[in-house]
Design an enzyme around this catalytic site. Sequence first.
Site, PDB file in Angstrom:
ATOM      1  N   ASP A 112       0.855  -1.181   0.000  1.00  0.00           N
ATOM      2  CA  ASP A 112       0.000   0.000   0.000  1.00  0.00           C
ATOM      3  C   ASP A 112       0.897   1.239   0.000  1.00  0.00           C
ATOM      4  OD1 ASP A 112       1.115   0.179   2.514  1.00  0.00           O
ATOM      5  OD2 ASP A 112      -0.768   0.262   3.599  1.00  0.00           O
TER       6      ASP A 112
ATOM      7  N   ASP B 194      -3.324   4.406   2.671  1.00  0.00           N
ATOM      8  CA  ASP B 194      -3.701   4.756   4.050  1.00  0.00           C
ATOM      9  C   ASP B 194      -3.371   6.224   4.289  1.00  0.00           C
ATOM     10  OD1 ASP B 194      -4.416   2.162   4.582  1.00  0.00           O
ATOM     11  OD2 ASP B 194      -2.618   1.681   5.752  1.00  0.00           O
TER      12      ASP B 194
ATOM     13  N   ASP C 278       1.388   4.689   2.331  1.00  0.00           N
ATOM     14  CA  ASP C 278       0.951   5.313   3.584  1.00  0.00           C
ATOM     15  C   ASP C 278       1.337   6.787   3.613  1.00  0.00           C
ATOM     16  OD1 ASP C 278       0.390   2.609   4.995  1.00  0.00           O
ATOM     17  OD2 ASP C 278       2.484   2.406   4.375  1.00  0.00           O
TER      18      ASP C 278
HETATM   19  N1  DCT Z   1       1.526   1.000  11.693  1.00  0.00           N
HETATM   20  C1  DCT Z   1       1.053   1.486  12.884  1.00  0.00           C
HETATM   21  N2  DCT Z   1      -0.229   1.258  13.246  1.00  0.00           N
HETATM   22  C2  DCT Z   1      -1.056   0.566  12.438  1.00  0.00           C
HETATM   23  C3  DCT Z   1      -0.600   0.088  11.203  1.00  0.00           C
HETATM   24  C4  DCT Z   1       0.707   0.331  10.852  1.00  0.00           C
HETATM   25  O1  DCT Z   1       1.789   2.096  13.628  1.00  0.00           O
HETATM   26  N3  DCT Z   1      -2.302   0.359  12.819  1.00  0.00           N
HETATM   27  C5  DCT Z   1       2.896   1.266  11.306  1.00  0.00           C
HETATM   28  C6  DCT Z   1       3.815   0.103  11.250  1.00  0.00           C
HETATM   29  C7  DCT Z   1       4.456   0.141   9.901  1.00  0.00           C
HETATM   30  C8  DCT Z   1       3.846   1.324   9.189  1.00  0.00           C
HETATM   31  O2  DCT Z   1       2.843   1.836  10.020  1.00  0.00           O
HETATM   32  C9  DCT Z   1       3.304   1.012   7.830  1.00  0.00           C
HETATM   33  O3  DCT Z   1       2.479  -0.138   7.853  1.00  0.00           O
HETATM   34  P1  DCT Z   1       2.344  -1.094   6.598  1.00  0.00           P
HETATM   35  O4  DCT Z   1       1.882  -0.326   5.420  1.00  0.00           O
HETATM   36  O5  DCT Z   1       1.526  -2.253   7.009  1.00  0.00           O
HETATM   37  O6  DCT Z   1       3.821  -1.629   6.416  1.00  0.00           O
HETATM   38  P2  DCT Z   1       4.955  -1.190   5.416  1.00  0.00           P
HETATM   39  O7  DCT Z   1       6.187  -1.242   6.213  1.00  0.00           O
HETATM   40  O8  DCT Z   1       4.616   0.076   4.745  1.00  0.00           O
HETATM   41  O9  DCT Z   1       4.998  -2.384   4.397  1.00  0.00           O
HETATM   42  P3  DCT Z   1       4.261  -2.532   2.971  1.00  0.00           P
HETATM   43  O10 DCT Z   1       5.321  -2.259   1.986  1.00  0.00           O
HETATM   44  O11 DCT Z   1       3.817  -3.955   2.937  1.00  0.00           O
HETATM   45  O12 DCT Z   1       3.145  -1.565   2.915  1.00  0.00           O
HETATM   46 MG    MG Z   2       2.806   0.402   3.692  1.00  0.00          MG
END
Ligand code: DCT
Ligand code: MG
Length: 502
Positions: free
Chosen positions: A335, A426, A337
Amino acid sequence: MDSLQMAHSGPRKKRPRQMGASMASPPQDIKFRDLVLFILEKKMGTTRRAFLMELARRKGFRVENELSDSVTHIVAENNSGSDVLEWLQVQKVRARSQPELLDVSWLIECMSAGKPVATTGQHQLVVSVLVVISTVRGLIKISPYACQRRTTLNNRNHIFTDAFEILAENCEFRENEGSCLAFMRAASVLKSLPFTIISMKDTEGIPCLGDKVKSIIEEIIEDGESSEVKAVLNDERYQSFKLFTSVFGVGLKTSEKWFRMGFRTLSKIRSDKTLKFTRMQKAGFFYYEDLVSCVTKAEAEAVGVLVKEAVWAFLPDAFVTVTGGFRRGKKIGHDVDFLITSPGSTEEEEQQLLPKVINLWERKGLLLYYDLVESTFEKFKLPSRKVDALDHFQKCFLILKLHHQRVDGGKSSQQEGKTWKAIRVDLVMCPYERRAFALLGWTGSRQFERDLRRYATHERKMMLDNHALYDKTKRIVLEAESEEDIFAHLGLDYIDPWERNA
Ligand code: DCT
Ligand code: MG
């Protein structure tokens, strides 16, 4: 203040002779009898040390010329806690059991205040829990905490970390938390190594590698693969859970249910008339192909432009920062973020932004799915004790329609007919004064975040989450303007985002 500036700027070229270290200072009144200071010469230099000793004595501090067991505070400059400890260990005179190890910034603040000031995490030199191991390339230090390791994407131990990540995932599917954590920690520490493990000798002394983990490493070194990993990859439950959880909106509970009902493929589940799906799962199935094919960096950048356009239409002063894996330098992600914060907004404007952005995209036909989670943030609430606690900011989980022409000017690969790709996005909205905590929390990796919190709790008696940092000893909330401030409060060396791929 003049003398302090001098203390900052180091020795002047023509220093009057009486500033020399050999000059014994006349006895002065000691005002603060609870403290006995010793200033370390190493890396500070004789002249600056003499100057600071003189100054402190004039302000009524007791400063010892030599280290003795009466010393309560050791002040050092450009030294880590471990450096100071190393120095202490080779001294003939022992210091008392636990002198405070402080940075010179503490002494300078004391000089300004004309009295001792409270020591905080910013001043305390941390004796990191580093394990020194001997390798073919000499001695290296490795911490058991991921937040004290620099982990770039240059993983030299893929063959092992891939294995441990599969085993960790399998434990997660079986809700075996303990083993899951052990495998994740092993994978994480191996990712940070500056060398490839080629024999069992290379693993000696590395933290986070238990007997079980070592036996798997040994098998991989000898046979090129692990029989346990092979078994997991062929395991029906593992395969099914892996498949089911690849659908947006499907977690462990739903996977368990479908598995028990005998489902093994997504097509059977999709076409089953008795199953009820959540709105999220319906979207997950509908855009499945797009969502399982990862988001590229170019796509993430195009989404960034889209997000900024929408946010700035309503709050021109807002900061929009990409977080998550892309901030850590990853080339692909599941995703994209973003953290949004605005220095000039009222609480109400803040709260209105995400709904407005969603509304705009809906009108433009770009909104394929959204779930807006209202903020449960409370200003005065202390950080959570849990390592994996969810945060309380207002946020939005989306699926956006990204037109190919917005990516690299349309040069990227295009499917016949379909002119867009569904992308998971997100958005998190946080109050401006919390932006450093939110940014640190949302940058990840998850393992890095877990270890930051574990470190704060166990090594510093502090509580850290995505909103705040609390010092339990001093009973104060610690403010931060930047991520650097938070690392400093925790007494940690700053780790850049691209070194947080733990
Ligand atoms: N996080 C958080 N609280 C949440 C969800 C996520 O603090 N409820 C944090 C932990 C990692 C970061 O946000 C981003 O989450 P992801 O998108 O799930 O992980 P990513 O490291 O960006 O990995 P991906 O490449 O799979 O998106
Ligand atoms: Mg991510």
